[in-house]
Design a protein around this motif. Structure first.
Motif, PDB file in Angstrom:
ATOM      1  N   ASN A 201      -7.132  12.447 -13.166  1.00  0.00           N
ATOM      2  CA  ASN A 201      -8.352  12.465 -12.359  1.00  0.00           C
ATOM      3  C   ASN A 201      -8.385  11.120 -11.647  1.00  0.00           C
ATOM      4  OD1 ASN A 201     -10.949  13.002 -11.323  1.00  0.00           O
ATOM      5  ND2 ASN A 201     -11.897  11.965 -13.074  1.00  0.00           N
ATOM      6  N   LEU A 202      -8.146  11.139 -10.346  1.00  0.00           N
ATOM      7  CA  LEU A 202      -8.011   9.891  -9.592  1.00  0.00           C
ATOM      8  C   LEU A 202      -9.225   9.676  -8.693  1.00  0.00           C
ATOM      9  CD1 LEU A 202      -4.246  10.193  -8.569  1.00  0.00           C
ATOM     10  CD2 LEU A 202      -5.221   8.797 -10.408  1.00  0.00           C
ATOM     11  N   PRO A 203     -10.000   8.644  -8.957  1.00  0.00           N
ATOM     12  CA  PRO A 203     -11.142   8.352  -8.088  1.00  0.00           C
ATOM     13  C   PRO A 203     -10.688   7.695  -6.790  1.00  0.00           C
ATOM     14  CG  PRO A 203     -10.954   6.674  -9.784  1.00  0.00           C
ATOM     15  CD  PRO A 203      -9.886   7.695 -10.072  1.00  0.00           C
ATOM     16  N   LYS A 204     -11.522   7.758  -5.794  1.00  0.00           N
ATOM     17  CA  LYS A 204     -11.230   7.099  -4.525  1.00  0.00           C
ATOM     18  C   LYS A 204     -11.053   5.606  -4.755  1.00  0.00           C
ATOM     19  CE  LYS A 204     -13.291   6.269   0.035  1.00  0.00           C
ATOM     20  NZ  LYS A 204     -14.439   6.560   0.927  1.00  0.00           N
ATOM     21  N   GLY A 205     -10.064   5.022  -4.079  1.00  0.00           N
ATOM     22  CA  GLY A 205      -9.883   3.571  -4.180  1.00  0.00           C
ATOM     23  C   GLY A 205      -8.434   3.167  -4.356  1.00  0.00           C
ATOM     24  N   LEU A 206      -8.246   1.874  -4.637  1.00  0.00           N
ATOM     25  CA  LEU A 206      -6.916   1.302  -4.813  1.00  0.00           C
ATOM     26  C   LEU A 206      -6.592   1.156  -6.295  1.00  0.00           C
ATOM     27  CD1 LEU A 206      -6.711  -1.589  -2.170  1.00  0.00           C
ATOM     28  CD2 LEU A 206      -5.306   0.468  -2.249  1.00  0.00           C
ATOM     29  N   HIS A 207      -5.331   1.358  -6.639  1.00  0.00           N
ATOM     30  CA  HIS A 207      -4.851   1.171  -8.001  1.00  0.00           C
ATOM     31  C   HIS A 207      -3.676   0.198  -7.943  1.00  0.00           C
ATOM     32  CE1 HIS A 207      -7.313   4.699  -9.154  1.00  0.00           C
ATOM     33  NE2 HIS A 207      -7.012   5.083  -7.940  1.00  0.00           N
ATOM     34  N   ARG A 208      -3.220  -0.279  -9.091  1.00  0.00           N
ATOM     35  CA  ARG A 208      -2.158  -1.283  -9.126  1.00  0.00           C
ATOM     36  C   ARG A 208      -1.050  -0.854 -10.084  1.00  0.00           C
ATOM     37  NH1 ARG A 208      -2.829  -6.488  -7.733  1.00  0.00           N
ATOM     38  NH2 ARG A 208      -1.751  -7.165  -9.627  1.00  0.00           N
TER      39      ARG A 208
ATOM     40  N   LEU B 179       0.830  -1.193   0.000  1.00  0.00           N
ATOM     41  CA  LEU B 179       0.000   0.000   0.000  1.00  0.00           C
ATOM     42  C   LEU B 179       0.872   1.254   0.000  1.00  0.00           C
ATOM     43  CD1 LEU B 179      -3.091   0.716   0.253  1.00  0.00           C
ATOM     44  CD2 LEU B 179      -2.638   1.038   2.696  1.00  0.00           C
ATOM     45  N   LEU B 180       0.484   2.228  -0.833  1.00  0.00           N
ATOM     46  CA  LEU B 180       1.149   3.530  -0.842  1.00  0.00           C
ATOM     47  C   LEU B 180       0.062   4.606  -0.858  1.00  0.00           C
ATOM     48  CD1 LEU B 180       3.922   5.056  -1.073  1.00  0.00           C
ATOM     49  CD2 LEU B 180       3.427   5.242  -3.519  1.00  0.00           C
TER      50      LEU B 180
ATOM     51  N   ILE C 109      12.646   4.047  -8.892  1.00  0.00           N
ATOM     52  CA  ILE C 109      11.666   5.019  -9.384  1.00  0.00           C
ATOM     53  C   ILE C 109      11.679   6.265  -8.504  1.00  0.00           C
ATOM     54  CG2 ILE C 109       9.196   5.472  -9.750  1.00  0.00           C
ATOM     55  CD1 ILE C 109      10.327   3.551 -11.790  1.00  0.00           C
ATOM     56  N   LEU C 110      11.659   7.428  -9.146  1.00  0.00           N
ATOM     57  CA  LEU C 110      11.394   8.683  -8.447  1.00  0.00           C
ATOM     58  C   LEU C 110      10.052   9.197  -8.953  1.00  0.00           C
ATOM     59  CD1 LEU C 110      12.042  11.202  -6.730  1.00  0.00           C
ATOM     60  CD2 LEU C 110      13.285  12.113  -8.714  1.00  0.00           C
ATOM     61  N   SER C 111       9.095   9.286  -8.046  1.00  0.00           N
ATOM     62  CA  SER C 111       7.746   9.744  -8.387  1.00  0.00           C
ATOM     63  C   SER C 111       7.480  11.049  -7.659  1.00  0.00           C
ATOM     64  CB  SER C 111       6.719   8.674  -7.969  1.00  0.00           C
ATOM     65  OG  SER C 111       5.405   9.196  -8.007  1.00  0.00           O
ATOM     66  N   ILE C 112       7.004  12.055  -8.401  1.00  0.00           N
ATOM     67  CA  ILE C 112       6.673  13.334  -7.794  1.00  0.00           C
ATOM     68  C   ILE C 112       5.266  13.726  -8.228  1.00  0.00           C
ATOM     69  CG2 ILE C 112       7.883  14.558  -9.675  1.00  0.00           C
ATOM     70  CD1 ILE C 112       8.468  16.805  -7.638  1.00  0.00           C
ATOM     71  N   HIS C 113       4.431  14.094  -7.258  1.00  0.00           N
ATOM     72  CA  HIS C 113       3.077  14.517  -7.652  1.00  0.00           C
ATOM     73  C   HIS C 113       2.567  15.659  -6.795  1.00  0.00           C
ATOM     74  CE1 HIS C 113       1.121  11.878  -4.503  1.00  0.00           C
ATOM     75  NE2 HIS C 113       2.200  11.153  -4.718  1.00  0.00           N
ATOM     76  N   ILE C 114       1.781  16.506  -7.441  1.00  0.00           N
ATOM     77  CA  ILE C 114       1.128  17.639  -6.794  1.00  0.00           C
ATOM     78  C   ILE C 114      -0.367  17.356  -6.811  1.00  0.00           C
ATOM     79  CG2 ILE C 114       0.627  20.121  -6.923  1.00  0.00           C
ATOM     80  CD1 ILE C 114       3.344  20.434  -8.374  1.00  0.00           C
ATOM     81  N   ASN C 115      -0.955  17.183  -5.629  1.00  0.00           N
ATOM     82  CA  ASN C 115      -2.381  16.869  -5.508  1.00  0.00           C
ATOM     83  C   ASN C 115      -3.168  18.158  -5.273  1.00  0.00           C
ATOM     84  OD1 ASN C 115      -1.559  14.201  -5.636  1.00  0.00           O
ATOM     85  ND2 ASN C 115      -1.679  13.875  -3.432  1.00  0.00           N
ATOM     86  N   ILE C 116      -4.251  18.297  -6.023  1.00  0.00           N
ATOM     87  CA  ILE C 116      -5.045  19.518  -5.922  1.00  0.00           C
ATOM     88  C   ILE C 116      -6.489  19.208  -6.318  1.00  0.00           C
ATOM     89  CG2 ILE C 116      -4.546  20.259  -8.301  1.00  0.00           C
ATOM     90  CD1 ILE C 116      -4.318  23.158  -7.175  1.00  0.00           C
TER      91      ILE C 116
ATOM     92  N   CYS D 142      -3.182   4.262  -2.886  1.00  0.00           N
ATOM     93  CA  CYS D 142      -4.514   4.397  -2.312  1.00  0.00           C
ATOM     94  C   CYS D 142      -4.932   5.864  -2.340  1.00  0.00           C
ATOM     95  CB  CYS D 142      -4.521   3.876  -0.881  1.00  0.00           C
ATOM     96  SG  CYS D 142      -6.106   4.081  -0.052  1.00  0.00           S
ATOM     97  N   ILE D 143      -6.107   6.129  -2.895  1.00  0.00           N
ATOM     98  CA  ILE D 143      -6.641   7.486  -2.986  1.00  0.00           C
ATOM     99  C   ILE D 143      -7.787   7.601  -1.973  1.00  0.00           C
ATOM    100  CG2 ILE D 143      -7.448   9.280  -4.568  1.00  0.00           C
ATOM    101  CD1 ILE D 143      -4.901   7.855  -5.532  1.00  0.00           C
ATOM    102  N   PRO D 144      -7.644   8.426  -0.920  1.00  0.00           N
ATOM    103  CA  PRO D 144      -8.693   8.508   0.109  1.00  0.00           C
ATOM    104  C   PRO D 144      -9.979   9.169  -0.368  1.00  0.00           C
ATOM    105  CG  PRO D 144      -6.967  10.114   0.540  1.00  0.00           C
ATOM    106  CD  PRO D 144      -6.488   9.267  -0.594  1.00  0.00           C
ATOM    107  N   SER D 145      -9.862  10.074  -1.338  1.00  0.00           N
ATOM    108  CA  SER D 145     -11.035  10.721  -1.928  1.00  0.00           C
ATOM    109  C   SER D 145     -10.657  11.235  -3.311  1.00  0.00           C
ATOM    110  CB  SER D 145     -11.534  11.880  -1.044  1.00  0.00           C
ATOM    111  OG  SER D 145     -10.534  12.861  -0.905  1.00  0.00           O
ATOM    112  N   GLN D 146     -11.640  11.427  -4.160  1.00  0.00           N
ATOM    113  CA  GLN D 146     -11.384  11.848  -5.542  1.00  0.00           C
ATOM    114  C   GLN D 146     -10.533  13.118  -5.567  1.00  0.00           C
ATOM    115  OE1 GLN D 146     -12.683  14.690  -7.338  1.00  0.00           O
ATOM    116  NE2 GLN D 146     -11.804  14.064  -9.293  1.00  0.00           N
ATOM    117  N   MET D 147      -9.525  13.132  -6.444  1.00  0.00           N
ATOM    118  CA  MET D 147      -8.663  14.308  -6.537  1.00  0.00           C
ATOM    119  C   MET D 147      -8.014  14.362  -7.919  1.00  0.00           C
ATOM    120  SD  MET D 147      -5.368  13.096  -4.282  1.00  0.00           S
ATOM    121  CE  MET D 147      -4.247  11.797  -4.859  1.00  0.00           C
TER     122      MET D 147
END
Length: 329
Positions: A114-121, A9-10, A130-137, A77-82
């Motif tokens: 556009n990331l819906p709430k839930g788990l992805h793989r 889980l991440l 891997i270097l992953s960088i993200h800005i959530n808004i 894991c996305i706790p809520s749509q973002m």
């Protein structure tokens, strides 16, 4: 990759984050630590993962360094749509979502998801780094920021067709994006000094992606391709001479080309004007010198070609004291 691979889980966003002390992170990762960020770290048989997080209020910044010791499946894991601007470096990954088509995350590309709430793989093969960088808004927040940063409007008005990338085609991590990401990763200021600097770097990253979106229908002219080497040298020259306020005529003389042509090709390659880039480099350099406090402000203003210290500091405050950043100042 085997379906029996271990899943990990991440959390791509945390509503109530808990952090560990930087001293609890192994010595080999210490050089990666951004002092202004909150940190989490795990190390087990399958993977080593260092996550760094800063919540700016209007948006949050996340940086994940991931080393795969064995095959495993990363489960964001996305706790809520973002919405999330996501860039990846050092390798490529395959994003899987049961509610959307699978998607290849290519190295040195950005996508606006556009990331819906839930788990992805995301399957990750042994040996990958891997270097992953993200800005959530949130979209509403992005729309509110348009008043201060009008160029973001093209992103704020995007209409998702479903889960997955909002952009029709990936954005490039051009040299401006690389420069901004490097400044974020190498920021070692204490938190109060780091937040305005990092906030502005994130804004400028979003603005460059917005500019790429605006220019998406404009083909890269053949002359721009042929002159790529010269334009890259110009980029590097301006970066190492941040104090000099060059005119296009002066740059044309230095690089034996038309200043107007240099300006056109520079923007084609980097989605930023020469003058915007010069101003960015100058503001970063002055900010850095002022934090070190070993050069008098009068001397910095003089070598930066400002008429006086007051004028220099007004420009610096205008650049870094973003209205939205009042949420943390």
């Amino acid at each position: 990759m085997s379906s029996s691979s271990v899943s990990k889980l991440l959390l791509l966003e945390k509503l109530n984050p808990s952090y560990i002390a930087p001293a609890d992170i192994p010595e080999e990762c210490q050089s990666l630590i951004i002092p202004a960020a909150g940190h989490s770290y795990r190390d087990d048989a399958e993977a080593e993962i260092l996550s760094q997080h800063i919540d700016f209020g209007p948006f949050s910044l996340w940086i994940h360094d991931i080393w795969a010791k064995k095959n495993f499946v990363l489960c964001p894991c996305i706790p809520s749509q973002m919405w999330s601007l996501h860039g990846i470096y050092e390798d490529s990954l395959h994003f899987e979502d049961p509610a959307a088509p699978s998607y290849l995350l290519e190295e040195k590309e950005f996508n606006f998801f556009n990331l819906p709430k839930g788990l992805h793989r995301i399957p990750i093969a042994e040996g990958k780094k891997i270097l992953s960088i993200h800005i959530n808004i949130e979209q509403d927040v992005l729309k509110n920021m348009v008043e201060e940063f009008p160029s973001l409007e093209i992103l704020a008005n995007k209409v998702p067709t479903g889960a997955g990338p909002i952009n029709a085609h990936p954005y490039h991590s051009n040299l401006v994006c690389d420069f901004l990401v490097e400044k974020i990763l190498s920021c070692r200021y204490e938190p109060k000094r780091a937040y305005p600097f990092l906030f502005r770097a994130c804004i400028d990253l979003l603005r460059n992606i917005a500019a790429q979106e605006t220019m998406a229908s404009q083909p890269l002219m053949s002359q721009s391709v042929l002159n790529a080497g010269k334009i890259h040298r110009l980029f590097n020259y301006l970066q190492v001479h941040p104090f000099v306020k060059h005119t296009l005529v002066q740059l044309g003389y230095i690089f034996k080309a038309s200043g107007k042509q240099l300006a056109f090709e520079f923007k084609q390659h980097f989605a930023l004007t020469i003058h915007e880039y010069m101003h960015m480099c100058r503001m970063m350099h002055i900010y850095d010198l002022l934090q070190k406090a070993n050069t008098p402000a009068e001397e910095i203003a003089s070598i930066s070609e400002y008429p006086n210290v007051t004028n220099m500091l007004m420009q610096l405050r205008d650049y870094y004291a973003c209205i939205r950043s009042a949420t943390y100042q």
